[in-house]
Design a protein around this motif. Structure first.
Motif, PDB file in Angstrom:
ATOM      1  N   LEU A  66      95.520  64.368 140.478  1.00  0.00           N
ATOM      2  CA  LEU A  66      94.568  63.408 139.917  1.00  0.00           C
ATOM      3  C   LEU A  66      93.915  63.953 138.642  1.00  0.00           C
ATOM      4  CD1 LEU A  66      92.962  62.223 143.270  1.00  0.00           C
ATOM      5  CD2 LEU A  66      94.362  60.826 141.724  1.00  0.00           C
ATOM      6  N   GLU A  67      93.650  65.243 138.619  1.00  0.00           N
ATOM      7  CA  GLU A  67      93.070  65.859 137.411  1.00  0.00           C
ATOM      8  C   GLU A  67      94.043  65.798 136.244  1.00  0.00           C
ATOM      9  OE1 GLU A  67      89.930  69.328 137.595  1.00  0.00           O
ATOM     10  OE2 GLU A  67      91.638  69.785 138.912  1.00  0.00           O
ATOM     11  N   ARG A  68      95.317  66.139 136.479  1.00  0.00           N
ATOM     12  CA  ARG A  68      96.306  66.111 135.404  1.00  0.00           C
ATOM     13  C   ARG A  68      96.478  64.705 134.840  1.00  0.00           C
ATOM     14  NH1 ARG A  68      98.287  69.916 138.786  1.00  0.00           N
ATOM     15  NH2 ARG A  68      99.747  68.557 139.878  1.00  0.00           N
ATOM     16  N   ALA A  69      96.262  63.703 135.658  1.00  0.00           N
ATOM     17  CA  ALA A  69      96.356  62.313 135.200  1.00  0.00           C
ATOM     18  C   ALA A  69      95.072  61.862 134.518  1.00  0.00           C
ATOM     19  CB  ALA A  69      96.673  61.394 136.379  1.00  0.00           C
ATOM     20  N   GLY A  70      94.044  62.694 134.555  1.00  0.00           N
ATOM     21  CA  GLY A  70      92.773  62.334 133.929  1.00  0.00           C
ATOM     22  C   GLY A  70      91.917  61.418 134.770  1.00  0.00           C
ATOM     23  N   LEU A  71      92.296  61.224 136.034  1.00  0.00           N
ATOM     24  CA  LEU A  71      91.567  60.300 136.897  1.00  0.00           C
ATOM     25  C   LEU A  71      90.398  60.958 137.609  1.00  0.00           C
ATOM     26  CD1 LEU A  71      94.678  58.475 138.376  1.00  0.00           C
ATOM     27  CD2 LEU A  71      93.181  57.691 136.534  1.00  0.00           C
ATOM     28  N   VAL A  72      90.422  62.280 137.722  1.00  0.00           N
ATOM     29  CA  VAL A  72      89.375  63.028 138.411  1.00  0.00           C
ATOM     30  C   VAL A  72      89.002  64.244 137.569  1.00  0.00           C
ATOM     31  CG1 VAL A  72      88.911  64.491 140.439  1.00  0.00           C
ATOM     32  CG2 VAL A  72      89.995  62.282 140.734  1.00  0.00           C
ATOM     33  N   VAL A  73      87.736  64.594 137.604  1.00  0.00           N
ATOM     34  CA  VAL A  73      87.229  65.793 136.950  1.00  0.00           C
ATOM     35  C   VAL A  73      86.557  66.631 138.021  1.00  0.00           C
ATOM     36  CG1 VAL A  73      85.555  66.669 135.262  1.00  0.00           C
ATOM     37  CG2 VAL A  73      86.841  64.590 134.783  1.00  0.00           C
ATOM     38  N   THR A  74      86.794  67.940 137.978  1.00  0.00           N
ATOM     39  CA  THR A  74      86.123  68.823 138.937  1.00  0.00           C
ATOM     40  C   THR A  74      85.226  69.782 138.179  1.00  0.00           C
ATOM     41  OG1 THR A  74      87.882  70.488 138.935  1.00  0.00           O
ATOM     42  CG2 THR A  74      88.040  68.720 140.573  1.00  0.00           C
ATOM     43  N   ARG A 106     101.466  59.604 129.827  1.00  0.00           N
ATOM     44  CA  ARG A 106     100.204  59.307 130.487  1.00  0.00           C
ATOM     45  C   ARG A 106     100.396  58.265 131.573  1.00  0.00           C
ATOM     46  NH1 ARG A 106      95.926  56.887 130.996  1.00  0.00           N
ATOM     47  NH2 ARG A 106      95.933  55.118 129.628  1.00  0.00           N
ATOM     48  N   LEU A 107     101.174  57.230 131.280  1.00  0.00           N
ATOM     49  CA  LEU A 107     101.461  56.216 132.304  1.00  0.00           C
ATOM     50  C   LEU A 107     102.211  56.838 133.476  1.00  0.00           C
ATOM     51  CD1 LEU A 107     102.529  53.057 130.264  1.00  0.00           C
ATOM     52  CD2 LEU A 107     100.512  53.310 131.700  1.00  0.00           C
ATOM     53  N   ASP A 108     103.172  57.692 133.183  1.00  0.00           N
ATOM     54  CA  ASP A 108     103.926  58.365 134.246  1.00  0.00           C
ATOM     55  C   ASP A 108     102.993  59.169 135.140  1.00  0.00           C
ATOM     56  OD1 ASP A 108     106.254  57.314 133.199  1.00  0.00           O
ATOM     57  OD2 ASP A 108     106.944  59.209 132.323  1.00  0.00           O
ATOM     58  N   ALA A 109     102.082  59.923 134.523  1.00  0.00           N
ATOM     59  CA  ALA A 109     101.146  60.745 135.298  1.00  0.00           C
ATOM     60  C   ALA A 109     100.214  59.871 136.139  1.00  0.00           C
ATOM     61  CB  ALA A 109     100.330  61.640 134.360  1.00  0.00           C
ATOM     62  N   SER A 110      99.741  58.792 135.554  1.00  0.00           N
ATOM     63  CA  SER A 110      98.844  57.901 136.289  1.00  0.00           C
ATOM     64  C   SER A 110      99.535  57.250 137.476  1.00  0.00           C
ATOM     65  CB  SER A 110      98.299  56.802 135.367  1.00  0.00           C
ATOM     66  OG  SER A 110      97.494  57.348 134.363  1.00  0.00           O
ATOM     67  N   PHE A 111     100.724  56.694 137.225  1.00  0.00           N
ATOM     68  CA  PHE A 111     101.421  56.020 138.315  1.00  0.00           C
ATOM     69  C   PHE A 111     101.883  57.007 139.383  1.00  0.00           C
ATOM     70  CE2 PHE A 111     102.078  52.437 135.220  1.00  0.00           C
ATOM     71  CZ  PHE A 111     101.301  51.532 135.917  1.00  0.00           C
ATOM     72  N   ALA A 112     102.245  58.218 138.980  1.00  0.00           N
ATOM     73  CA  ALA A 112     102.601  59.244 139.964  1.00  0.00           C
ATOM     74  C   ALA A 112     101.385  59.579 140.825  1.00  0.00           C
ATOM     75  CB  ALA A 112     103.124  60.494 139.269  1.00  0.00           C
ATOM     76  N   ALA A 113     100.227  59.696 140.186  1.00  0.00           N
ATOM     77  CA  ALA A 113      99.004  60.001 140.933  1.00  0.00           C
ATOM     78  C   ALA A 113      98.648  58.858 141.880  1.00  0.00           C
ATOM     79  CB  ALA A 113      97.849  60.274 139.970  1.00  0.00           C
ATOM     80  N   LYS A 126      95.806  70.283 146.110  1.00  0.00           N
ATOM     81  CA  LYS A 126      97.013  69.813 145.433  1.00  0.00           C
ATOM     82  C   LYS A 126      96.852  68.358 144.997  1.00  0.00           C
ATOM     83  CE  LYS A 126     100.241  73.017 147.586  1.00  0.00           C
ATOM     84  NZ  LYS A 126     101.416  73.170 148.452  1.00  0.00           N
ATOM     85  N   HIS A 127      96.307  67.530 145.880  1.00  0.00           N
ATOM     86  CA  HIS A 127      96.078  66.119 145.527  1.00  0.00           C
ATOM     87  C   HIS A 127      95.097  66.016 144.357  1.00  0.00           C
ATOM     88  CE1 HIS A 127      98.396  64.018 148.525  1.00  0.00           C
ATOM     89  NE2 HIS A 127      97.853  64.716 149.500  1.00  0.00           N
ATOM     90  N   ILE A 128      94.024  66.795 144.410  1.00  0.00           N
ATOM     91  CA  ILE A 128      93.033  66.757 143.334  1.00  0.00           C
ATOM     92  C   ILE A 128      93.657  67.230 142.024  1.00  0.00           C
ATOM     93  CG2 ILE A 128      90.848  67.762 142.512  1.00  0.00           C
ATOM     94  CD1 ILE A 128      90.526  65.599 144.685  1.00  0.00           C
ATOM     95  N   GLY A 129      94.537  68.216 142.094  1.00  0.00           N
ATOM     96  CA  GLY A 129      95.228  68.695 140.899  1.00  0.00           C
ATOM     97  C   GLY A 129      96.052  67.608 140.231  1.00  0.00           C
TER      98      GLY A 129
END
Length: 121
Positions: A57-65, A9-16, A52-55
């Protein structure tokens, strides 16, 4: 397994968060919801690029569409950055402790230098 999940989760967040455009999208969404089309226009990007950017952010749980008709609207996700902030704070404390220790060494060297007087050359 819990450690792996937290690390992933940290990896996904920091990558985003590593991309300036994605940070800008989060700033924008903190103000108001927006469609992917609106975000693409605001950031002067193609629709595909913004998707792609939104994707990420979504995978990191930071954005919902949410898709309503033909429009996909984005909003901030429920995922707060508390864990990421805690990780950063931990390293901040470690670095501050090291700098404090370095300040102590410098102070000791200066005090010793004053006691010993100027060195002769």
């Amino acid at each position: 397994m819990v450690q792996y999940a937290a690390t992933a989760r940290l990896d996904a967040s920091f990558a985003a968060l590593s991309d300036a455009t994605r940070r800008g999208v989060l700033d924008q969404l903190a103000r108001a919801e927006a469609s992917i089309t609106d975000l693409a226009e605001r950031f002067h990007m193609t629709l595909t690029g913004m998707k792609k950017h939104i994707g990420v952010l979504e995978r990191a749980g930071l954005v919902v569409t949410e898709k309503v008709g033909r429009v996909r609207t984005c909003r901030l996700g429920a995922q707060s950055l508390a864990e990421e902030a805690g990780w950063i704070a931990n390293y901040h404390q470690r670095w501050n402790a090291r700098f404090d220790a370095l300040d102590d060494v410098i102070a000791e060297l200066k005090a010793k230098e004053r006691m010993d007087g100027p060195e002769r050359q």
